[in-house]
Design an enzyme around this catalytic site. Structure first.
Site, mmCIF file in Angstrom:
data_model
loop_
_atom_site.group_PDB
_atom_site.id
_atom_site.type_symbol
_atom_site.label_atom_id
_atom_site.label_comp_id
_atom_site.label_asym_id
_atom_site.label_seq_id
_atom_site.Cartn_x
_atom_site.Cartn_y
_atom_site.Cartn_z
ATOM 1 N N GLY A 157 0.856 -1.195 0.000
ATOM 2 C CA GLY A 157 0.000 0.000 0.000
ATOM 3 C C GLY A 157 0.883 1.233 0.000
ATOM 4 O O GLY A 157 2.009 1.211 -0.512
ATOM 5 N N ILE A 159 2.479 2.801 2.427
ATOM 6 C CA ILE A 159 3.766 2.729 3.140
ATOM 7 C C ILE A 159 4.703 1.755 2.421
ATOM 8 O O ILE A 159 5.893 2.043 2.234
ATOM 9 C CB ILE A 159 3.576 2.332 4.622
ATOM 10 C CG1 ILE A 159 2.592 3.287 5.308
ATOM 11 C CG2 ILE A 159 4.924 2.350 5.340
ATOM 12 C CD1 ILE A 159 2.260 2.914 6.748
ATOM 13 N N SER A 178 1.246 -8.879 -2.500
ATOM 14 C CA SER A 178 -0.034 -8.199 -2.260
ATOM 15 C C SER A 178 -1.098 -8.981 -3.016
ATOM 16 O O SER A 178 -0.771 -9.776 -3.906
ATOM 17 C CB SER A 178 0.017 -6.754 -2.767
ATOM 18 O OG SER A 178 0.158 -6.742 -4.166
ATOM 19 N N ARG A 236 2.221 -4.788 12.476
ATOM 20 C CA ARG A 236 1.597 -5.100 13.747
ATOM 21 C C ARG A 236 2.178 -6.418 14.249
ATOM 22 O O ARG A 236 2.476 -7.300 13.430
ATOM 23 C CB ARG A 236 0.073 -5.287 13.574
ATOM 24 C CG ARG A 236 -0.700 -4.011 13.374
ATOM 25 C CD ARG A 236 -0.785 -3.211 14.674
ATOM 26 N NE ARG A 236 -1.631 -2.050 14.550
ATOM 27 C CZ ARG A 236 -1.194 -0.813 14.295
ATOM 28 N NH1 ARG A 236 0.078 -0.587 14.126
ATOM 29 N NH2 ARG A 236 -2.042 0.197 14.248
ATOM 30 N N ASP A 260 9.732 -3.728 15.229
ATOM 31 C CA ASP A 260 9.218 -2.514 15.867
ATOM 32 C C ASP A 260 7.894 -2.797 16.558
ATOM 33 O O ASP A 260 7.386 -1.960 17.293
ATOM 34 C CB ASP A 260 9.033 -1.408 14.810
ATOM 35 C CG ASP A 260 8.653 -0.070 15.424
ATOM 36 O OD1 ASP A 260 9.329 0.346 16.388
ATOM 37 O OD2 ASP A 260 7.674 0.554 14.969
ATOM 38 N N GLU A 265 2.303 -5.543 23.470
ATOM 39 C CA GLU A 265 3.074 -4.318 23.739
ATOM 40 C C GLU A 265 2.429 -3.588 24.919
ATOM 41 O O GLU A 265 1.206 -3.580 25.027
ATOM 42 C CB GLU A 265 3.023 -3.396 22.515
ATOM 43 C CG GLU A 265 3.716 -3.980 21.303
ATOM 44 C CD GLU A 265 3.450 -3.159 20.047
ATOM 45 O OE1 GLU A 265 2.934 -2.028 20.141
ATOM 46 O OE2 GLU A 265 3.743 -3.663 18.955
ATOM 47 N N HIS A 283 7.724 0.201 18.964
ATOM 48 C CA HIS A 283 6.581 0.640 18.131
ATOM 49 C C HIS A 283 6.706 2.138 17.840
ATOM 50 O O HIS A 283 5.887 2.945 18.288
ATOM 51 C CB HIS A 283 5.247 0.320 18.820
ATOM 52 C CG HIS A 283 4.076 0.412 17.888
ATOM 53 N ND1 HIS A 283 2.955 -0.393 17.987
ATOM 54 C CD2 HIS A 283 3.849 1.205 16.807
ATOM 55 C CE1 HIS A 283 2.095 -0.078 17.025
ATOM 56 N NE2 HIS A 283 2.627 0.898 16.295
ATOM 57 N N GLY A 285 7.426 3.523 14.557
ATOM 58 C CA GLY A 285 7.445 3.839 13.127
ATOM 59 C C GLY A 285 7.065 5.285 12.851
ATOM 60 O O GLY A 285 7.698 5.978 12.059
HETATM 61 C C1 8YV Z 1 1.269 4.816 16.377
HETATM 62 C C2 8YV Z 1 0.346 3.199 14.589
HETATM 63 O O1 8YV Z 1 2.372 4.213 16.991
HETATM 64 O O2 8YV Z 1 -0.358 4.438 12.745
HETATM 65 C C3 8YV Z 1 -0.470 3.406 13.376
HETATM 66 O O3 8YV Z 1 -1.238 2.512 13.029
HETATM 67 O O4 8YV Z 1 0.375 2.167 15.159
HETATM 68 C C4 8YV Z 1 1.231 4.292 15.037
HETATM 69 O O5 8YV Z 1 1.369 5.345 14.185
HETATM 70 C C5 8YV Z 1 0.194 4.892 17.354
HETATM 71 O O6 8YV Z 1 -1.080 5.022 16.894
HETATM 72 C C6 8YV Z 1 0.555 6.007 18.334
HETATM 73 O O7 8YV Z 1 -0.024 5.782 19.520
#
Ligand code: 8YV
Length: 317
Positions: A157, A159, A178, A236, A260, A265, A283, A285
């Site tokens: 997608g 990203i 994909s 995720r 990450d 978590e 986490h 990113g």
């Molecule tokens: C954030 C995320 O770490 O965009 C997402 O789906 O997991 C992250 O950007 C998170 O939402 C910040 O709390």
């Protein structure tokens, strides 16, 4: 400044940075769920007034929480991933959902590339080697060359596409997994994740979370990646069968992993910390000040649009 008596009531699932809390506080009557000693009692007390939830990607909004809020109109998510929000429950009641797409593409892609380099060039291990004084006693272990490899991107997608663009400068051969091939992409398309894992040296995962991708990086995919293969996960924790991954890492059946994201978590499985073939980040990113400011602004613009009766800026269909 605090909100006026008739400002809309918003339930916050977790805190946002101060630069968001201040304007949110000025515009809304905020209810801070994370500060409540008894969550159920807190929700029951404020439920008759709450019209929106402001949540974060990893906190989401469960079916139970949505069901407890009869006046809920909007779930605004700080994050692009909506896998922790029960979208079906929202749809069933006509509750709108917004997220923060695009503003974080560049940062997540940068971290994916950074983690790949850190993992294969042993950057974190090298830092430790210098700090600990071990350098005085001999040479560090050799690393793995990044350029010239095959990199497979699982999830192509916005990203995933950005990661591919970034990596194009690294003289690597790119493939992607994909559902459908992107006709405008010059890279090799795979319909099977295991087939791509068998082809590539580095597997970067940026698939959306949720039931459709739960455990998709399983023992078979890890076996296909093999003892010279590397895994990078910036999606995720749920996309990887974590038990199978830990076992593969402990038994050196894959070369290593840069992660990450994890299950459970922030209290992740302690077995990760004992491994010498991993790079672990919390986490992060989207975790730059610039992007987090843009995410917060987008959440606020969505709330503002909703309560002004205008269409959402970034609605989740
Ligand atoms: C954030 C995320 O770490 O965009 C997402 O789906 O997991 C992250 O950007 C998170 O939402 C910040 O709390």
């Amino acid at each position: 400044m605090t909100a006026s008596a008739n400002s809309p009531h918003v339930l916050m699932a977790g805190p946002y940075p101060e630069w968001d809390m201040v304007p949110l506080q000025a515009a809304y009557t905020l209810h801070r769920l994370w500060e409540a000693p008894d969550r159920a009692a807190f929700i029951a007390e404020h439920a008759p007034h709450i019209r929106a939830i402001a949540t974060r990607g990893e906190l989401g909004a469960s079916a139970e929480l949505i069901a407890a809020l009869p006046k809920l109109e909007l779930v605004a998510c700080y994050g692009v991933g909506t896998d922790a929000i029960d979208l079906a429950a929202c749809r069933a009641r006509g509750i709108h959902v917004s997220n923060t797409p695009d503003v974080l593409n560049g940062d997540v892609a940068d971290l994916a590339v950074g983690l790949t380099l850190a993992l294969q060039r042993r950057i974190a291990g090298g830092d430790q080697f210098v700090r600990s004084g071990a350098w005085a006693d001999g040479a560090p272990p050799l690393a793995t060359r990044v350029f010239g490899q095959r990199v497979g991107i699982a999830g192509f997608g916005r990203i995933g596409g950005t990661i591919a663009r970034r990596l194009s400068g690294f003289d690597v051969e790119l493939g992607y997994f994909s559902r459908t091939a992107k006709p405008d992409s010059p890279h090799r398309h795979f319909e099977s994740l295991a087939a791509m894992a068998g082809w590539c040296d580095v597997l970067i995962v940026i698939l959306p979370g949720g039931e459709a991708t739960r455990g998709i990086v399983d023992a078979e995919v890890l076996q296909a990646l093999g003892p010279k293969g590397w895994l990078v996960n910036v999606s995720r924790g749920t996309t990887v069968d974590e038990g199978a991954l830990l076992q593969a890492l402990e038994e050196k059946r894959i070369a290593g992993a840069a992660l990450d994201v994890f299950l459970n978590e922030p209290r992740i499985d302690a077995r990760f910390a004992a491994l010498d073939n991993v790079v672990l980040t919390p986490h992060h990113g989207s975790g730059t000040e610039q992007t987090r400011r843009a995410m917060g602004e987008l959440v606020r613009r969505n709330l503002e649009a909703h309560f002004a009766g205008r269409p959402l800026i970034t609605p989740v269909p």
